[in-house]
Design an enzyme around this catalytic site. Structure first.
Site, mmCIF file in Angstrom:
data_model
loop_
_atom_site.group_PDB
_atom_site.id
_atom_site.type_symbol
_atom_site.label_atom_id
_atom_site.label_comp_id
_atom_site.label_asym_id
_atom_site.label_seq_id
_atom_site.Cartn_x
_atom_site.Cartn_y
_atom_site.Cartn_z
ATOM 1 N N CYS A 5 -19.017 -4.809 67.708
ATOM 2 C CA CYS A 5 -19.825 -3.590 67.587
ATOM 3 C C CYS A 5 -20.709 -3.274 68.789
ATOM 4 C CB CYS A 5 -20.689 -3.686 66.340
ATOM 5 S SG CYS A 5 -19.697 -3.548 64.862
HETATM 6 P P1 NAD Z 1 -11.111 -4.132 61.586
HETATM 7 O O1 NAD Z 1 -10.298 -3.975 62.812
HETATM 8 O O2 NAD Z 1 -11.544 -5.513 61.181
HETATM 9 O O3 NAD Z 1 -10.332 -3.498 60.349
HETATM 10 C C1 NAD Z 1 -9.742 -2.227 60.359
HETATM 11 C C2 NAD Z 1 -8.601 -2.244 59.355
HETATM 12 O O4 NAD Z 1 -8.073 -0.923 59.227
HETATM 13 C C3 NAD Z 1 -7.414 -3.136 59.773
HETATM 14 O O5 NAD Z 1 -7.119 -4.047 58.727
HETATM 15 C C4 NAD Z 1 -6.268 -2.144 59.999
HETATM 16 O O6 NAD Z 1 -4.999 -2.662 59.676
HETATM 17 C C5 NAD Z 1 -6.667 -1.023 59.050
HETATM 18 N N1 NAD Z 1 -6.025 0.264 59.366
HETATM 19 C C6 NAD Z 1 -5.887 0.869 60.573
HETATM 20 N N2 NAD Z 1 -5.258 2.054 60.443
HETATM 21 C C7 NAD Z 1 -4.990 2.208 59.114
HETATM 22 C C8 NAD Z 1 -4.348 3.214 58.357
HETATM 23 N N3 NAD Z 1 -3.857 4.322 58.920
HETATM 24 N N4 NAD Z 1 -4.236 3.043 57.029
HETATM 25 C C9 NAD Z 1 -4.709 1.926 56.438
HETATM 26 N N5 NAD Z 1 -5.329 0.939 57.103
HETATM 27 C C10 NAD Z 1 -5.472 1.064 58.432
HETATM 28 O O7 NAD Z 1 -12.379 -3.205 61.780
HETATM 29 P P2 NAD Z 1 -13.876 -3.445 61.233
HETATM 30 O O8 NAD Z 1 -14.547 -4.494 62.046
HETATM 31 O O9 NAD Z 1 -13.885 -3.545 59.756
HETATM 32 O O10 NAD Z 1 -14.533 -2.062 61.659
HETATM 33 C C11 NAD Z 1 -14.202 -0.859 61.020
HETATM 34 C C12 NAD Z 1 -15.160 0.230 61.478
HETATM 35 O O11 NAD Z 1 -16.490 -0.100 61.069
HETATM 36 C C13 NAD Z 1 -15.227 0.400 62.992
HETATM 37 O O12 NAD Z 1 -15.424 1.745 63.296
HETATM 38 C C14 NAD Z 1 -16.444 -0.419 63.380
HETATM 39 O O13 NAD Z 1 -17.040 0.061 64.565
HETATM 40 C C15 NAD Z 1 -17.367 -0.170 62.193
HETATM 41 N N6 NAD Z 1 -18.332 -1.241 61.955
HETATM 42 C C16 NAD Z 1 -17.958 -2.562 62.073
HETATM 43 C C17 NAD Z 1 -18.886 -3.550 61.791
HETATM 44 C C18 NAD Z 1 -18.522 -5.025 61.928
HETATM 45 O O14 NAD Z 1 -19.423 -5.858 61.917
HETATM 46 N N7 NAD Z 1 -17.265 -5.397 62.054
HETATM 47 C C19 NAD Z 1 -20.192 -3.210 61.387
HETATM 48 C C20 NAD Z 1 -20.525 -1.867 61.259
HETATM 49 C C21 NAD Z 1 -19.577 -0.887 61.539
#
Ligand code: NAD
Length: 447
Positions: A263
């Site tokens: 992030c």
């Molecule tokens: P991640 O990469 O761990 O997970 C994303 C998931 O989405 C993956 O499993 C992927 O296969 C799935 N995906 C992608 N395209 C898809 C589709 N078309 N249909 C269905 N599934 C699909 O990401 P994350 O770390 O959970 O982050 C997600 C969002 O949240 C990002 O924008 C990130 O910036 C934000 N965020 C993350 C955190 C953190 O600590 N990881 C905290 C706050 C906000």
């Protein structure tokens, strides 16, 4: 009432499991078959305390279901939460391809009365200028009138994701129409936290700005640490004193080797790129970024100052994840450190209680060890890269296998460096120099 969550990463899976815990029926959707099959078994694809247990409860009592069919999920749910990844591209801008592709799939089966909630972190304007046109054109429906569109940014921290979701610092909901914002906010009626309803671009901006501020606090502490080190003042004590001011606060003022993870670096880069596209040069945030790029190399320089050339030296890195208590190696500071060590001719051994496997995929050339003892065996120096509790508890005998007992405490975890120094272990720590240049003749520490 059924809620679908599209994207089962840290945010999507945690959100889904937490909503099921609050009493909703949740359907999880992902395109990654491996992820889905692990979730079906009640196993989170990544390490996160409490998550497996709560996921298993949801699966057993059937409040959580899952699948890969987005269209079916949209048809059978009132609320559709999008939590897909938004990484940055090579130029540092947000890569919205996952979000837009997913929006297209949702639009195909969108019908009146649904509320789409975007949880992915995006630059201001993304929802209204990029997501809404796709949802409208592919569905023939009108946002705000036929379906609701809401931005609900996520503030969880990995390693404490469930706690952060159930006891958040705040809940922000940005909406096109107030009634949809209120409907989404009412999903969290049982959560006691400050709640704010705004418009969508403001909610998008709040998320990015929050992370940029945290990143700036860390880089500020790191820059001050480098000064403290030079003049023989301990940055930990300095920040303890500074943080007592409640206008400043102590959190995120821990000096170390810089911030990583999925992030802070990415959101910082996204806001800088976003402002560049609006002809604005965010100098403070650029400085935050540049301090963060240089900081991990400080550990390598400290090694070299004592050991001389690193060519042929064996160096152990303790802690490979981007922080303690997680197996996530995205943007971990261990990567630039290991890469720099290798480029200066060192052989690198690494150990992490959770992240060895993930780090190995990132850098196959270094040798990963199953324990601290194995990593330190025969080493000429060691860098502590995360705040793992087991590193804080290191005793004199733990270093006995080293060829040269020299330790860089990159996260200030060792509580009593003096005790180890007394046993002949040479310790250098970020923000703790041994120069006495500002103490005057005979000036001594209050300790
Ligand atoms: P991640 O990469 O761990 O997970 C994303 C998931 O989405 C993956 O499993 C992927 O296969 C799935 N995906 C992608 N395209 C898809 C589709 N078309 N249909 C269905 N599934 C699909 O990401 P994350 O770390 O959970 O982050 C997600 C969002 O949240 C990002 O924008 C990130 O910036 C934000 N965020 C993350 C955190 C953190 O600590 N990881 C905290 C706050 C906000």
């Amino acid at each position: 009432m059924r809620i679908s969550v599209v994207g089962c990463g840290f945010v999507g899976l945690t959100t889904g499991v937490a909503l099921a815990h609050l009493g909703y029926r949740v359907h999880l959707v992902d395109i990654n078959k491996n992820r889905l099959s692990s979730i079906t078994e009640g196993e989170s694809p990544f390490y996160e305390p409490l998550l497996d247990k709560m996921l298993m409860t949801g699966l057993k009592n059937k409040t959580i279901t899952m699948g890969s069919d987005i269209e079916k999920a949209v048809k059978t749910s009132k609320f559709i939460i999008i939590a897909v990844q938004t990484p940055v591209d090579k130029g540092g801008s947000s890569n919205l391809s996952f979000l837009l592709k997913c929006s297209r799939s949702i639009a195909r089966s969108l019908s009146a009365g649904k509320i789409i909630i975007i949880k992915s972190t995006v630059p201001p304007g993304t929802t209204l200028n990029k997501v809404v046109p796709i949802l409208e054109s592919d569905s023939g429906l009108k946002a705000g009138k036929d379906f609701g569109i809401v931005m609900n940014p996520e503030f969880l921290q990995e390693g404490r994701a469930i706690k952060d979701t159930l006891e958040p610092s705040r809940i922000i909901v940005g909406s096109l129409k107030k009634k949809h914002g209120e409907q989404v906010m009412s999903l969290f009626h049982s959560i006691d936290a400050p709640k704010l309803i705004t418009d969508i671009p403001t909610a998008e901006m709040i998320k990015l700005v929050s992370n940029c501020f945290l990143a700036t606090k860390i880089s500020f502490a790191n820059e001050i640490a480098n000064l403290c080190e030079k003049v023989g003042v301990d940055v930990v004590e300095v920040m303890d004193g500074v943080g007592l001011d409640d206008r400043i606060g102590r959190r995120f003022l821990n000096a170390g080797l810089g911030f990583g993870g999925s992030c802070l670096p990415k959101d910082l880069s996204a806001l800088i790129a976003f402002s560049r596209n609006h002809d604005l040069n965010l100098r403070l945030l650029k400085a935050t970024e540049s301090v963060n790029s240089a900081q991990p190399l400080r550990a390598v320089d400290l090694l070299e100052e004592t050991l001389g050339s690193l060519k042929g030296k064996k160096i152990a890195i303790l802690g490979l994840a981007f922080k303690s208590g997680v197996d996530d190696v995205r943007d971990t500071r261990a990567l630039p450190i290991a890469t720099e060590l290798v480029s200066r001719g060192a052989t690198v051994m690494g150990y992490d209680p959770l992240a060895n496997e993930n780090f190995q995929k990132l850098l196959p050339s270094i040798s990963l060890k199953p324990s601290i003892k194995d990593a330190l065996f025969g080493a000429d120096g060691c860098i502590i890269q995360t705040e793992e509790k087991e590193f804080a508890k290191l005793r004199q005998q733990d270093f006995s296998g080293m060829r040269n007992r020299f330790v860089i405490d990159g996260r200030r975890v060792i509580q009593s460096p003096k005790k180890l120094t007394d046993f002949g272990i040479n310790i250098k720590a970020i923000g703790l120099g041994d120069t006495k240049s500002v103490r005057g003749k005979g000036g001594s520490s209050a300790k």
